[in-house]
Scaffold this active site. Structure first.
Site, PDB file in Angstrom:
ATOM      1  N   LYS A  72      90.190 -59.955 -22.091  1.00 12.91           N
ATOM      2  CA  LYS A  72      89.728 -58.625 -22.521  1.00 12.91           C
ATOM      3  C   LYS A  72      89.365 -58.756 -23.998  1.00 12.91           C
ATOM      4  O   LYS A  72      90.233 -58.787 -24.856  1.00 12.91           O
ATOM      5  CB  LYS A  72      90.857 -57.609 -22.331  1.00 12.91           C
ATOM      6  CG  LYS A  72      90.425 -56.161 -22.130  1.00 12.91           C
ATOM      7  CD  LYS A  72      89.494 -55.588 -23.167  1.00 12.91           C
ATOM      8  CE  LYS A  72      90.239 -54.876 -24.287  1.00 12.91           C
ATOM      9  NZ  LYS A  72      89.310 -54.405 -25.345  1.00 12.91           N
ATOM     10  N   GLU A  92     100.853 -62.283 -30.752  1.00 13.28           N
ATOM     11  CA  GLU A  92     100.449 -62.766 -32.086  1.00 13.28           C
ATOM     12  C   GLU A  92      99.941 -61.549 -32.828  1.00 13.28           C
ATOM     13  O   GLU A  92      98.822 -61.099 -32.573  1.00 13.28           O
ATOM     14  CB  GLU A  92      99.317 -63.797 -31.974  1.00 13.28           C
ATOM     15  CG  GLU A  92      99.627 -65.004 -31.142  1.00 13.28           C
ATOM     16  CD  GLU A  92     100.485 -66.011 -31.870  1.00 13.28           C
ATOM     17  OE1 GLU A  92     100.817 -65.787 -33.058  1.00 13.28           O
ATOM     18  OE2 GLU A  92     100.827 -67.026 -31.252  1.00 13.28           O
ATOM     19  N   CYS A 140      94.787 -62.535 -39.987  1.00 12.93           N
ATOM     20  CA  CYS A 140      96.200 -62.202 -39.781  1.00 12.93           C
ATOM     21  C   CYS A 140      97.087 -62.913 -40.785  1.00 12.93           C
ATOM     22  O   CYS A 140      98.091 -62.374 -41.220  1.00 12.93           O
ATOM     23  CB  CYS A 140      96.602 -62.565 -38.364  1.00 12.93           C
ATOM     24  SG  CYS A 140      96.169 -64.255 -37.952  1.00 12.93           S
ATOM     25  N   GLU A 181      99.495 -53.756 -43.504  1.00 11.08           N
ATOM     26  CA  GLU A 181      98.402 -54.718 -43.353  1.00 11.08           C
ATOM     27  C   GLU A 181      97.080 -53.988 -43.553  1.00 11.08           C
ATOM     28  O   GLU A 181      96.757 -53.061 -42.817  1.00 11.08           O
ATOM     29  CB  GLU A 181      98.454 -55.340 -41.953  1.00 11.08           C
ATOM     30  CG  GLU A 181      97.426 -56.429 -41.771  1.00 11.08           C
ATOM     31  CD  GLU A 181      97.456 -57.041 -40.377  1.00 11.08           C
ATOM     32  OE1 GLU A 181      97.488 -56.274 -39.387  1.00 11.08           O
ATOM     33  OE2 GLU A 181      97.444 -58.276 -40.279  1.00 11.08           O
TER      34      GLU A 181
HETATM   35  P1  NAP Z   1      94.118 -54.185 -31.970  1.00  8.42           P
HETATM   36  O1  NAP Z   1      93.549 -52.883 -32.291  1.00  8.42           O
HETATM   37  O2  NAP Z   1      95.589 -54.296 -31.786  1.00  8.42           O
HETATM   38  O3  NAP Z   1      93.371 -54.689 -30.658  1.00  8.42           O
HETATM   39  C1  NAP Z   1      93.624 -55.930 -30.077  1.00  8.42           C
HETATM   40  C2  NAP Z   1      93.210 -55.866 -28.622  1.00  8.42           C
HETATM   41  O4  NAP Z   1      94.045 -54.932 -27.929  1.00  8.42           O
HETATM   42  C3  NAP Z   1      91.769 -55.393 -28.417  1.00  8.42           C
HETATM   43  O5  NAP Z   1      91.203 -56.096 -27.343  1.00  8.42           O
HETATM   44  C4  NAP Z   1      91.971 -53.923 -28.105  1.00  8.42           C
HETATM   45  O6  NAP Z   1      90.915 -53.351 -27.393  1.00  8.42           O
HETATM   46  C5  NAP Z   1      93.234 -53.959 -27.280  1.00  8.42           C
HETATM   47  N1  NAP Z   1      93.909 -52.652 -27.257  1.00  8.42           N
HETATM   48  C6  NAP Z   1      93.805 -51.644 -28.166  1.00  8.42           C
HETATM   49  N2  NAP Z   1      94.550 -50.598 -27.787  1.00  8.42           N
HETATM   50  C7  NAP Z   1      95.139 -50.925 -26.619  1.00  8.42           C
HETATM   51  C8  NAP Z   1      96.015 -50.246 -25.731  1.00  8.42           C
HETATM   52  N3  NAP Z   1      96.432 -48.997 -25.966  1.00  8.42           N
HETATM   53  N4  NAP Z   1      96.431 -50.903 -24.623  1.00  8.42           N
HETATM   54  C9  NAP Z   1      96.009 -52.145 -24.355  1.00  8.42           C
HETATM   55  N5  NAP Z   1      95.169 -52.833 -25.143  1.00  8.42           N
HETATM   56  C10 NAP Z   1      94.734 -52.232 -26.279  1.00  8.42           C
HETATM   57  O7  NAP Z   1      93.734 -55.278 -33.074  1.00  8.42           O
HETATM   58  P2  NAP Z   1      92.308 -55.524 -33.724  1.00  8.42           P
HETATM   59  O8  NAP Z   1      92.024 -54.368 -34.613  1.00  8.42           O
HETATM   60  O9  NAP Z   1      91.321 -55.901 -32.698  1.00  8.42           O
HETATM   61  O10 NAP Z   1      92.598 -56.838 -34.603  1.00  8.42           O
HETATM   62  C11 NAP Z   1      93.251 -56.804 -35.820  1.00  8.42           C
HETATM   63  C12 NAP Z   1      94.727 -57.129 -35.665  1.00  8.42           C
HETATM   64  O11 NAP Z   1      94.885 -58.397 -35.025  1.00  8.42           O
HETATM   65  C13 NAP Z   1      95.424 -57.273 -36.993  1.00  8.42           C
HETATM   66  O12 NAP Z   1      96.645 -56.573 -36.958  1.00  8.42           O
HETATM   67  C14 NAP Z   1      95.678 -58.773 -37.105  1.00  8.42           C
HETATM   68  O13 NAP Z   1      96.759 -59.109 -37.904  1.00  8.42           O
HETATM   69  C15 NAP Z   1      95.877 -59.168 -35.700  1.00  8.42           C
HETATM   70  N6  NAP Z   1      95.649 -60.628 -35.540  1.00  8.42           N
HETATM   71  C16 NAP Z   1      96.729 -61.457 -35.381  1.00  8.42           C
HETATM   72  C17 NAP Z   1      96.562 -62.830 -35.260  1.00  8.42           C
HETATM   73  C18 NAP Z   1      97.733 -63.761 -35.081  1.00  8.42           C
HETATM   74  O14 NAP Z   1      97.520 -64.892 -34.671  1.00  8.42           O
HETATM   75  N7  NAP Z   1      98.951 -63.337 -35.356  1.00  8.42           N
HETATM   76  C19 NAP Z   1      95.276 -63.357 -35.278  1.00  8.42           C
HETATM   77  C20 NAP Z   1      94.188 -62.488 -35.451  1.00  8.42           C
HETATM   78  C21 NAP Z   1      94.393 -61.120 -35.576  1.00  8.42           C
HETATM   79  P3  NAP Z   1      89.806 -52.439 -28.193  1.00  8.42           P
HETATM   80  O15 NAP Z   1      88.898 -53.370 -28.850  1.00  8.42           O
HETATM   81  O16 NAP Z   1      89.120 -51.682 -27.135  1.00  8.42           O
HETATM   82  O17 NAP Z   1      90.542 -51.552 -29.149  1.00  8.42           O
END
Ligand code: NAP
Ligand code: MG
Length: 500
Positions: free
Chosen positions: A192, A268, A303, A402
């Site tokens: 996804k 992650e 991240c 963050e």
């Molecule tokens: P996000 O908003 O948490 O979304 C991540 C994924 O989850 C997307 O595919 C999103 O879909 C989906 N999602 C959102 N709401 C959901 C729900 N209620 N139920 C199920 N799935 C849902 O994160 P992002 O804004 O895409 O990315 C930024 C974040 O990723 C930051 O916090 C960053 O630190 C973290 N990150 C962590 C790492 C690591 O390795 N630790 C690496 C890269 C990024 P949608 O696109 O439709 O919202």
């Protein structure tokens, strides 16, 4: 495969010629969402619409999970000899390399990453498929040292149907960290993508198919997180979720699992990583260069961003001056210019969020010493200048939350112990760094900091052979390295009685 770097105009023409297909890839072919609903993919370079995405929901997830399960039970992939899966994944690695410019241009157009970085990301994705391909026929199982009258085998089996829910900041990289080990281990995988950066993954699906990954074994379902993401998280026939994204959404997957089938979950999540600079760090210009790199690479949408620079007082003024000088060296602007080092933030909402944090920092009394504003607004793109705040207290929101943008907070510390205390005063624990010439201090501080990765006298160094993941609310489970296979396999113990 092109080996020369085309100039900016060439890249733009290249991007105009891309066929962007945002449909889902389900059971071996492209498909619209069953409801017919779509989402708009927009480019952060201008805000314009570039394609439609299938808005998959629970009904599409049901179809994909059924296909994934069928393929898994059929065994053409799950029970293939590891050497056979290796051959297919090696072909895939080559296909990804052959399509490097196309995939990179898609990332740049859809997600705003600088083209040079996007090409590197695609190469990294190919290397990731190759790494797990080469590894999988060399991982041996175990025989336990039991009493002589028995034989106990400990074998790794694929888990079954794996859902990979991924973010937008490294559109192909974060997905391949999950796809490669999960596929190598024999699972069926449903990806996804994030809404803001789905197009490189819907394209990758066709390449996986072309390489010979069987129908149903890999599927890509664009759609809203609350719809497609949640449906995967709550599905009773999904065996594991591998998630990368925010801590907030990561926690939801724990709830989904608890309210459905107790699927395994690995997370992650976010970070607020401390970059500790002690007075004996040595060459402060080198430290400053890495401090800027740690905070501003990928526009800070990283991240592991070193977003808190924790500095011993004695060297603070000199270091901040040098960090400000290095931050000015980042070239912000058109991501199709190969010289650009800082591209567009992912969308307007994210840009507004980053600029809001700048206001929050100022109001709290932090001192803005670089950046803090939008760049090239006339382009319509979402660019923010590398931003540095000095005099930040670790309790301020800009030090605790963050931001996911190019904003660095400089936090003064009295000494090494104070720096460790500040470093650990966070809910996150993804990464950290310490700069010191003293080998004992280096070891003492790296042990004391609670983070999944600690760099000493460097930042963001990486290699596929080492695991990556967080402590505390940065999550659990590790991407990369052979340890990643642990997320996609389960151990089976088989006892044989040898007494006659
Ligand atoms: P996000 O908003 O948490 O979304 C991540 C994924 O989850 C997307 O595919 C999103 O879909 C989906 N999602 C959102 N709401 C959901 C729900 N209620 N139920 C199920 N799935 C849902 O994160 P992002 O804004 O895409 O990315 C930024 C974040 O990723 C930051 O916090 C960053 O630190 C973290 N990150 C962590 C790492 C690591 O390795 N630790 C690496 C890269 C990024 P949608 O696109 O439709 O919202
Ligand atoms: Mg986009």
């Amino acid at each position: 495969m092109s080996t020369t770097t085309p100039i900016i105009g060439d890249w733009r023409r290249h991007a105009e010629r891309l066929t962007l297909d945002g449909r889902a890839f389900i059971d071996g072919g492209y498909a619209d969402a069953l409801s017919g609903a779509t989402l708009e993919a927009r480019t952060p370079l201008t805000g314009e619409r570039i394609a439609d995405l299938a808005a998959c929901d629970e009904a599409d997830v049901d179809v994909a999970v059924a296909a994934a399960r069928r393929a898994f039970e059929h065994g053409a992939w799950s029970r293939a000899a590891p050497a056979e899966r290796k051959r297919v994944l090696l072909r895939l690695a080559e296909l990804v390399r052959d399509h490097r410019d196309e995939l990179a241009a898609t990332i740049t157009l859809d997600a705003g990453r600088p083209i040079t970085a996007a090409r590197g990301e695609v190469d990294g994705a190919a290397d990731t498929f190759q790494f797990y391909a080469e590894a999988i026929d060399k991982v041996l199982d175990e025989v336990a040292p039991t009493q002589p009258t028995a034989l106990a085998l400990v074998t790794r089996e694929p888990i079954g149907v794996v859902a990979a829910v991924v973010p937008w900041n490294f559109p192909i990289g974060m997905a391949t960290w999950k796809l490669a080990p999960a596929l190598a281990a024999g699972n069926s995988v449903i990806v996804k993508p994030a809404e803001q950066a789905s197009l490189v993954l819907t394209r990758l699906a066709a390449l996986m198919h072309e390489a010979g990954v069987p129908a149903g074994v890999q599927q890509v379902l664009p759609g809203r997180g609350e719809d497609a993401g949640q449906a995967l998280g709550r599905h009773h026939d999904v065996d594991a979720v591998a998630f990368t994204g925010s801590t907030e959404v990561g926690k939801l997957f724990l709830i989904y699992a608890g309210q459905s089938n107790m699927k395994s979950v690995s997370l992650e999540c976010g970070g607020k990583s401390p970059n500790i600079v002690l007075a004996d760090a040595g060459d402060l210009d080198r430290v400053a260069r890495f401090a800027a790199l740690g905070a501003f690479v990928n526009q800070g949408e990283m991240c592991s961003s070193g977003s808190r620079l924790v500095v011993e007082e004695a060297i603070r003024d000199e270091l901040v001056e040098r960090v400000v000088a290095h931050s000015a060296a980042w070239q912000v602007g058109d991501p199709f210019d190969p010289a650009t080092t800082s591209g567009a933030l992912i969308d307007e909402t994210q840009m507004d969020r980053v600029l809001d944090y700048v206001a929050v920092g100022r109001t709290a009394g932090a001192r803005l010493v670089a950046g803090g504003e939008r760049v090239a607004p006339e382009s319509g793109g979402y660019y923010v200048a590398p931003t540095v705040f000095d005099d930040v207290d670790n309790g301020m929101r800009i030090a605790q939350e963050e931001i996911f943008g190019p904003v660095l907070s400089v936090i003064p510390a009295r000494d090494a112990d104070d720096a460790v205390r500040i470093a650990n005063d966070t809910m996150y624990g993804l990464a950290a760094a310490v700069w010191t010439r003293d080998v004992t201090t280096a070891h003492r501080v790296s042990r004391a900091v609670r983070a999944g990765t600690v760099w000493v006298n460097t930042y963001n160094q990486a290699n596929l052979a080492v695991p990556f993941g967080g402590y505390k609310q940065s999550g659990f489970g590790r991407d990369k390295s052979l340890h990643a296979l642990e997320k996609y396999t389960q151990l089976k113990t088989t006892w044989l009685n040898l007494e006659v």
